[in-house]
Write a protein that holds these residues in place. Structure first.
Motif, PDB file in Angstrom:
ATOM      1  N   ARG A 168       0.673  -1.376   0.161  1.00 51.16           N
ATOM      2  CA  ARG A 168      -0.169   0.078  -0.202  1.00 51.16           C
ATOM      3  C   ARG A 168       1.044   1.227  -0.118  1.00 51.16           C
ATOM      4  N   ASN A 169       2.143   1.233   0.885  1.00 48.69           N
ATOM      5  CA  ASN A 169       3.000   2.460   0.863  1.00 48.69           C
ATOM      6  C   ASN A 169       3.409   2.430  -0.510  1.00 48.69           C
ATOM      7  N   MET A 170       3.623   1.684  -1.367  1.00 43.90           N
ATOM      8  CA  MET A 170       4.294   1.884  -2.590  1.00 43.90           C
ATOM      9  C   MET A 170       3.286   2.013  -3.590  1.00 43.90           C
ATOM     10  N   THR A 171       1.856   1.930  -3.464  1.00 42.77           N
ATOM     11  CA  THR A 171       1.060   2.081  -4.629  1.00 42.77           C
ATOM     12  C   THR A 171       0.015   3.150  -4.262  1.00 42.77           C
ATOM     13  N   PHE A 172      -0.072   3.602  -3.095  1.00 42.81           N
ATOM     14  CA  PHE A 172      -1.074   4.395  -2.695  1.00 42.81           C
ATOM     15  C   PHE A 172      -0.601   5.802  -2.977  1.00 42.81           C
ATOM     16  N   LYS A 173      -1.300   6.670  -3.864  1.00 39.39           N
ATOM     17  CA  LYS A 173      -0.829   7.872  -4.275  1.00 39.39           C
ATOM     18  C   LYS A 173       0.317   8.067  -4.135  1.00 39.39           C
ATOM     19  N   ASN A 174       1.439   7.255  -4.599  1.00 44.12           N
ATOM     20  CA  ASN A 174       2.744   7.306  -4.548  1.00 44.12           C
ATOM     21  C   ASN A 174       3.367   7.522  -6.105  1.00 44.12           C
ATOM     22  N   LYS A 175       3.969   8.584  -6.040  1.00 42.71           N
ATOM     23  CA  LYS A 175       4.618   8.981  -7.771  1.00 42.71           C
ATOM     24  C   LYS A 175       5.530   8.003  -8.158  1.00 42.71           C
ATOM     25  N   ASN A 176       6.236   7.151  -7.351  1.00 44.21           N
ATOM     26  CA  ASN A 176       7.045   6.182  -7.969  1.00 44.21           C
ATOM     27  C   ASN A 176       6.173   4.842  -7.941  1.00 44.21           C
ATOM     28  N   THR A 177       4.911   4.522  -8.095  1.00 46.28           N
ATOM     29  CA  THR A 177       4.456   3.353  -8.316  1.00 46.28           C
ATOM     30  C   THR A 177       4.895   2.730  -9.509  1.00 46.28           C
ATOM     31  N   SER A 178       4.969   3.145 -10.579  1.00 44.37           N
ATOM     32  CA  SER A 178       5.411   2.395 -11.691  1.00 44.37           C
ATOM     33  C   SER A 178       6.793   1.930 -11.640  1.00 44.37           C
ATOM     34  N   TYR A 179       7.697   3.058 -10.938  1.00 43.94           N
ATOM     35  CA  TYR A 179       9.113   2.184 -10.964  1.00 43.94           C
ATOM     36  C   TYR A 179       9.002   1.113  -9.921  1.00 43.94           C
ATOM     37  N   TYR A 180       8.369   0.991  -9.137  1.00 46.24           N
ATOM     38  CA  TYR A 180       8.166   0.043  -7.843  1.00 46.24           C
ATOM     39  C   TYR A 180       7.752  -1.431  -8.597  1.00 46.24           C
ATOM     40  N   LEU A 181       6.529  -1.230  -9.311  1.00 47.99           N
ATOM     41  CA  LEU A 181       5.935  -2.386  -9.899  1.00 47.99           C
ATOM     42  C   LEU A 181       6.889  -2.958 -11.258  1.00 47.99           C
ATOM     43  N   LYS A 182       7.332  -2.127 -11.900  1.00 43.96           N
ATOM     44  CA  LYS A 182       8.389  -2.551 -12.961  1.00 43.96           C
ATOM     45  C   LYS A 182       9.449  -3.053 -12.493  1.00 43.96           C
ATOM     46  N   GLU A 183       9.863  -2.589 -11.470  1.00 47.12           N
ATOM     47  CA  GLU A 183      11.308  -3.450 -10.677  1.00 47.12           C
ATOM     48  C   GLU A 183      11.083  -4.813 -10.208  1.00 47.12           C
ATOM     49  N   ILE A 184       9.725  -4.636  -9.464  1.00 48.40           N
ATOM     50  CA  ILE A 184       9.391  -6.066  -8.872  1.00 48.40           C
ATOM     51  C   ILE A 184       9.255  -7.123 -10.088  1.00 48.40           C
ATOM     52  N   LEU A 185       8.498  -6.920 -11.042  1.00 47.43           N
ATOM     53  CA  LEU A 185       8.465  -7.572 -12.239  1.00 47.43           C
ATOM     54  C   LEU A 185       9.786  -8.033 -12.781  1.00 47.43           C
ATOM     55  N   ARG A 186      10.774  -7.010 -12.914  1.00 50.95           N
ATOM     56  CA  ARG A 186      12.170  -7.250 -13.486  1.00 50.95           C
ATOM     57  C   ARG A 186      12.825  -8.248 -12.667  1.00 50.95           C
ATOM     58  N   VAL A 187      12.828  -8.311 -11.172  1.00 53.09           N
ATOM     59  CA  VAL A 187      13.704  -9.124 -10.520  1.00 53.09           C
ATOM     60  C   VAL A 187      12.940 -10.507 -10.414  1.00 53.09           C
ATOM     61  N   LEU A 188      11.780 -10.531 -10.491  1.00 45.54           N
ATOM     62  CA  LEU A 188      11.065 -12.064 -10.824  1.00 45.54           C
ATOM     63  C   LEU A 188      11.404 -12.651 -11.863  1.00 45.54           C
ATOM     64  N   LYS A 189      11.461 -14.224 -11.910  1.00 47.67           N
ATOM     65  CA  LYS A 189      11.793 -14.991 -12.868  1.00 47.67           C
ATOM     66  C   LYS A 189      10.645 -14.843 -13.604  1.00 47.67           C
TER      67      LYS A 189
END
Ligand SMILES: C[S@@+](CC[C@H](N)C(=O)[O-])C[C@H]1O[C@@H](n2cnc3c(N)ncnc32)[C@H](O)[C@@H]1O
Length: 248
Positions: free
Chosen positions: A136-157
């Protein structure tokens, strides 16, 4: 805007650095408050998420936004053959996590300090990324949400899973009404009495009240490249485990 919302918004200021400052100030009583605010259910919810991650037979997992390490230590204890990494941008929280791992005698977990927007891991490194009460901290009204989600996707196999334990929105309007009252009046009040940072707990209550429905969350995740998304709501929908798969 009510005083509660003003306090919450002042603390939130929407993104990374203010949130980091906030989490650097709350670790002392964080675990106690977490137990009280979730009516003691945070641990069983994490346990359920870890059981799911374990069923995937992972070799390498991360607990993102590990805080004081509850999920990371549990994963390390329950999946001893697995390499566990707890990752968080709050050094004081990580100190608590390291102590917890030491006390519980688990040695297959390490803790790394850093921001979720830029993680020091190879692409496809993790079989699963768990995240409890930090999504929630990373995705609720957070301007960096897209960076976080793309980065999570990147580090996952490819085919790897994000398993997020987070507050949710009850589907029943009746239940939602009482849940929001609980957040607005009880949680913020408990937090500001026991905790040291009043704004922080108003932020936690306010962001939970305004957080996404499961449908909105599915859209957000799929808009950022995740494939299948499933939600398992718990406690009448007040919380949910969301499982989002990286396409193979
Ligand atoms: C509410 S706490 C949850 C802690 C723990 N996962 C738990 O289950 O109790 C949120 C944690 O996420 C961390 N966090 C928030 N945003 C982050 C970011 N962008 N990068 C790294 N850690 C972050 C905070 O420092 C904090 O420790």
């Amino acid at each position: 805007m009510t005083t509660d919302e003003k306090l919450a918004q002042a603390e939130m200021k929407a993104h990374g650095k203010p949130l980091q400052k906030m989490f650097n100030q709350v670790p002392e009583k964080y675990d106690l408050l977490n137990r009280i605010m979730t009516l003691g259910m945070d641990e069983p919810w994490r346990k359920k998420a870890v059981r799911y991650i374990k069923s995937e037979n992972p070799e390498r997992v991360m607990d993102l936004g590990t805080g004081t390490g509850d999920m990371a230590v549990r994963m390390a204890a329950e999946i001893p053959e697995c390499e566990v990494t707890g990752y968080d941008f709050s050094a004081p929280m990580l100190e608590g996590a390291k102590e917890k791992a030491k006390k519980q005698n688990v040695d297959n977990v390490k803790f790394i300090e850093g921001d979720a927007a830029e993680m020091p891991f190879e692409t496809g490194y993790f079989d699963a990324v768990g995240i409890s009460f930090a999504f929630r901290n990373m995705t609720f009204k957070n301007k960096n949400t897209s960076y976080y989600l793309k980065e999570i996707l990147r580090v996952l196999k490819p085919g790897g899973k994000l398993v997020a334990v987070e507050s949710s929105q009850p589907k029943s309007k009746f239940v939602r009404f009482f849940f929001h009252l609980y957040l607005k009046y009880i949680i913020a009040a408990i937090g500001s009495r026991i905790g040291t940072n009043k704004g922080a707990y108003h932020y936690l209550a306010y962001s939970a009240k305004e957080f996404y429905t499961t449908e909105e969350l599915t859209r957000l995740l799929q808009d950022h490249g995740f494939g299948e998304v499933k939600h398992h709501q718990m406690f009448l929908g007040a919380a949910a485990i969301t499982i989002a798969q990286k396409p193979s």
